[in-house]
Design a protein around this motif. Structure first.
Motif, PDB file in Angstrom:
ATOM      1  N   LEU A   7       0.889  -1.144  -0.101  1.00  0.00           N
ATOM      2  CA  LEU A   7      -0.059   0.147  -0.133  1.00  0.00           C
ATOM      3  C   LEU A   7       0.854   1.269  -0.013  1.00  0.00           C
ATOM      4  O   LEU A   7       1.651   1.210   0.917  1.00  0.00           O
ATOM      5  N   PRO A   8       0.649   2.258  -0.990  1.00  0.00           N
ATOM      6  CA  PRO A   8       1.431   3.400  -1.084  1.00  0.00           C
ATOM      7  C   PRO A   8       1.143   4.199   0.158  1.00  0.00           C
ATOM      8  O   PRO A   8      -0.178   4.329   0.773  1.00  0.00           O
ATOM      9  N   ASP A   9       1.874   5.170   0.610  1.00  0.00           N
ATOM     10  CA  ASP A   9       1.829   6.073   1.776  1.00  0.00           C
ATOM     11  C   ASP A   9       0.446   6.837   1.449  1.00  0.00           C
ATOM     12  O   ASP A   9      -0.353   7.493   2.589  1.00  0.00           O
ATOM     13  N   SER A  10       0.337   7.358   0.301  1.00  0.00           N
ATOM     14  CA  SER A  10      -0.823   8.388  -0.070  1.00  0.00           C
ATOM     15  C   SER A  10      -2.247   7.697   0.056  1.00  0.00           C
ATOM     16  O   SER A  10      -3.088   8.198   0.425  1.00  0.00           O
ATOM     17  N   LEU A  11      -2.197   6.250  -0.032  1.00  0.00           N
ATOM     18  CA  LEU A  11      -3.511   5.486   0.604  1.00  0.00           C
ATOM     19  C   LEU A  11      -3.847   4.962   2.152  1.00  0.00           C
ATOM     20  O   LEU A  11      -4.985   4.746   2.416  1.00  0.00           O
ATOM     21  N   LYS A  12      -2.921   5.141   2.722  1.00  0.00           N
ATOM     22  CA  LYS A  12      -2.661   4.917   4.097  1.00  0.00           C
ATOM     23  C   LYS A  12      -3.530   5.794   5.073  1.00  0.00           C
ATOM     24  O   LYS A  12      -3.253   7.012   5.144  1.00  0.00           O
ATOM     25  N   GLY A  13      -4.665   5.351   5.625  1.00  0.00           N
ATOM     26  CA  GLY A  13      -5.603   6.059   6.439  1.00  0.00           C
ATOM     27  C   GLY A  13      -6.400   7.055   5.655  1.00  0.00           C
ATOM     28  O   GLY A  13      -6.710   8.124   6.212  1.00  0.00           O
ATOM     29  N   ALA A  14      -6.582   6.759   4.528  1.00  0.00           N
ATOM     30  CA  ALA A  14      -7.151   8.057   3.578  1.00  0.00           C
ATOM     31  C   ALA A  14      -8.635   8.062   3.518  1.00  0.00           C
ATOM     32  O   ALA A  14      -9.294   9.165   3.212  1.00  0.00           O
ATOM     33  N   PHE A  15      -9.381   7.306   4.077  1.00  0.00           N
ATOM     34  CA  PHE A  15     -10.561   7.094   3.644  1.00  0.00           C
ATOM     35  C   PHE A  15     -11.510   6.815   5.060  1.00  0.00           C
ATOM     36  O   PHE A  15     -11.305   6.130   5.806  1.00  0.00           O
ATOM     37  N   ASP A  16     -12.552   7.586   5.169  1.00  0.00           N
ATOM     38  CA  ASP A  16     -13.602   7.146   6.372  1.00  0.00           C
ATOM     39  C   ASP A  16     -14.291   5.745   6.241  1.00  0.00           C
ATOM     40  O   ASP A  16     -14.601   4.974   7.049  1.00  0.00           O
ATOM     41  N   TYR A  17     -14.669   5.649   4.872  1.00  0.00           N
ATOM     42  CA  TYR A  17     -15.478   4.248   4.588  1.00  0.00           C
ATOM     43  C   TYR A  17     -14.659   3.596   3.512  1.00  0.00           C
ATOM     44  O   TYR A  17     -14.436   4.446   2.394  1.00  0.00           O
ATOM     45  N   VAL A  18     -14.663   2.191   3.391  1.00  0.00           N
ATOM     46  CA  VAL A  18     -14.081   1.705   2.492  1.00  0.00           C
ATOM     47  C   VAL A  18     -15.191   0.584   1.925  1.00  0.00           C
ATOM     48  O   VAL A  18     -15.847  -0.200   2.794  1.00  0.00           O
ATOM     49  N   ILE A  19     -15.572   0.312   0.992  1.00  0.00           N
ATOM     50  CA  ILE A  19     -16.415  -0.584   0.242  1.00  0.00           C
ATOM     51  C   ILE A  19     -15.809  -1.798  -0.493  1.00  0.00           C
ATOM     52  O   ILE A  19     -15.360  -1.537  -1.552  1.00  0.00           O
ATOM     53  N   ASN A  20     -15.822  -3.067  -0.129  1.00  0.00           N
ATOM     54  CA  ASN A  20     -15.384  -4.116  -0.841  1.00  0.00           C
ATOM     55  C   ASN A  20     -16.709  -4.846  -1.285  1.00  0.00           C
ATOM     56  O   ASN A  20     -17.029  -5.747  -0.427  1.00  0.00           O
ATOM     57  N   GLY A  21     -17.211  -4.684  -2.511  1.00  0.00           N
ATOM     58  CA  GLY A  21     -18.178  -5.076  -2.889  1.00  0.00           C
ATOM     59  C   GLY A  21     -17.910  -6.349  -3.714  1.00  0.00           C
ATOM     60  O   GLY A  21     -18.999  -6.697  -4.616  1.00  0.00           O
ATOM     61  N   GLY A  22     -17.065  -7.260  -3.607  1.00  0.00           N
ATOM     62  CA  GLY A  22     -16.861  -8.209  -4.587  1.00  0.00           C
ATOM     63  C   GLY A  22     -15.624  -8.325  -5.340  1.00  0.00           C
ATOM     64  O   GLY A  22     -15.220  -8.810  -6.397  1.00  0.00           O
ATOM     65  N   THR A  23     -14.637  -7.745  -4.555  1.00  0.00           N
ATOM     66  CA  THR A  23     -13.156  -7.636  -5.111  1.00  0.00           C
ATOM     67  C   THR A  23     -12.118  -8.299  -4.477  1.00  0.00           C
ATOM     68  O   THR A  23     -11.427  -9.131  -5.181  1.00  0.00           O
ATOM     69  N   LEU A  24     -12.382  -8.772  -3.077  1.00  0.00           N
ATOM     70  CA  LEU A  24     -11.265  -9.547  -2.343  1.00  0.00           C
ATOM     71  C   LEU A  24     -10.922 -10.646  -2.967  1.00  0.00           C
ATOM     72  O   LEU A  24      -9.811 -11.157  -3.152  1.00  0.00           O
ATOM     73  N   GLU A  25     -12.102 -11.294  -3.342  1.00  0.00           N
ATOM     74  CA  GLU A  25     -11.985 -12.957  -3.835  1.00  0.00           C
ATOM     75  C   GLU A  25     -11.169 -13.064  -5.110  1.00  0.00           C
ATOM     76  O   GLU A  25     -10.752 -14.067  -5.555  1.00  0.00           O
TER      77      GLU A  25
END
Length: 391
Positions: A127-145
């Motif tokens: 994970l690049p530093d620019s994305l670390k702790g960047a969002f209040d909400y994260v939605i994984n709606g079918g990517t992880l698998e």
């Protein structure tokens, strides 16, 4: 919840039909039911001015007019001008959709620009530093698998969440052969988030029952009860076996919400908790304490059984005053010679010491006991009886 169906009966009259084609089912996407559940949790935490990241640009599979009617009934605010604009679109743009619901910034993260992502990042990579702790909400709606390095993907997704933020997962669990690399079990999210400073707020199965041609729909969706209440594989198996909806289901999804409860720490890869807990606890020491002072037990799963075995071995079983369990289905059942009680405030406060027979849900049970008026001095945690080299 607004469309929670009677899963025990499998009645389509209490479900909601979502017409999804085979093509649509191959896309990463969210149904109205899943979005409303997300809103019910997110609304309590605040949405105005918040940032949201989707893992892949989500396909929103719903009809706008019925959906807007539902959220108006909920008293949920939304941007009416943007709603009118979205209603005229041939296909709903998910970034516009979530902005309509009040999010200030909405981003889509993907490994290519093919589906319109604005942040290009492969979840297999660090994970690049620019994305670390960047969002209040994260939605994984079918990517992880679909990410081969699933451990790295979990580390990256959870790493994008701000302290106090929320992550939502919607993942395949059963009936999705060759959909992706993996199908997910509840223990995967429960054990990962427990090890990494998150609180699981809700975890449940969603059943998809086809009422038309196979793989074409339409589909009726049903939801299970909160799976956090089922504390062992045996309890989960028994519950699933009792549901008609499971027998009729063509596919099962797993829906999970988790809150980041602390500052960023090095990621821990957990062992499966249900197999590790009993090896770590010094049951002999715990049983000796209970025999001397007497106590009630909370949770009638495998840890409770191991503790009762040790009490019987030292002739201390009479020291167990009551056994409680938060699963209402177990109330009144016999467990190892004890009648299982549902944990009402009155019954709990009358018990004296109460031993929490779970380490996976120790925090949640302790919080429940305190809220029901049990003094902190009376709450005994088996994490206090770990072998010294495991502390």
């Amino acid at each position: 919840m607004w469309i929670r169906a009677a899963a025990e009966t499998g009645s389509s009259e209490t479900g909601t039909v979502f017409r999804k084609t085979l093509k649509e089912r191959k896309k990463m996407g969210l149904l109205a039911s899943e979005i409303v559940q997300f809103l019910q949790i997110a609304e309590k935490r605040g949405i105005e001015g918040k940032t949201l990241a989707m893992m892949g640009k989500q396909h929103i599979s719903l009809e706008m007019d019925p959906f807007l009617s539902i959220i108006r009934e909920m008293g949920y605010p939304y941007d009416r001008a943007l709603a009118d604009q979205i209603s005229s679109q041939k296909e709903i743009d998910s970034c516009d959709f979530f902005k309509m619901l009040g999010f200030e910034e909405v981003h889509a993260v993907d490994y290519s620009e093919y589906e319109g992502a604005d942040i290009i990042f492969d979840l297999n990579d660090p994970l690049p530093d620019s994305l670390k702790g960047a969002f209040d909400y994260v939605i994984n709606g079918g990517t992880l698998e679909h990410v081969f390095d699933i451990a790295r993907a979990m580390e990256n997704m959870s790493g994008m969440v701000k302290d106090g933020g929320l992550i939502m997962h919607l993942s395949p669990s059963d009936g999705w052969i060759n959909h992706g690399f993996y199908s997910i079990s509840p223990t995967f999210f429960q054990d990962y988030y427990r090890a990494n400073g998150f609180l699981v707020k809700l975890i449940e199965f969603e059943y998809l029952i086809c009422q038309g041609r196979k793989n074409e729909g339409p589909y009726v969706t049903f939801f299970s009860e909160d799976l956090r209440l089922l504390r062992t594989p045996e309890q989960l198996d028994s519950y699933l076996a009792s549901l008609k909806a499971v027998k009729d289901a063509d596919q099962m999804l797993l829906l999970c919400f988790a809150e980041k409860a602390g500052a960023e720490k090095p990621v821990k890869y957990p062992n499966q908790g249900v197999y590790q807990e009993m090896k770590r606890i010094d049951f002999k020491k715990a049983a000796g304490e209970i025999k001397r002072s007497g106590a009630a037990l909370y949770g009638c799963g495998s840890i409770c059984d191991q503790l009762l075995d040790e009490l019987y071995r030292i002739d201390g079983e009479r020291a167990v005053k009551n056994i409680f369990d938060g699963n209402i289905r177990k109330a009144g059942m016999s467990h190892r010679g004890h009648t299982v009680l549902y944990p009402t405030a009155e019954k709990l406060r009358a018990c004296g010491d109460i031993y929490i027979c779970s380490t996976t849900y120790e925090y949640e049970i302790e919080k429940e006991l305190l809220e029901k008026g049990v003094s902190s001095q009376s709450i005994k945690k088996l994490s206090g009886f770990l072998w010294k080299d495991q502390r």
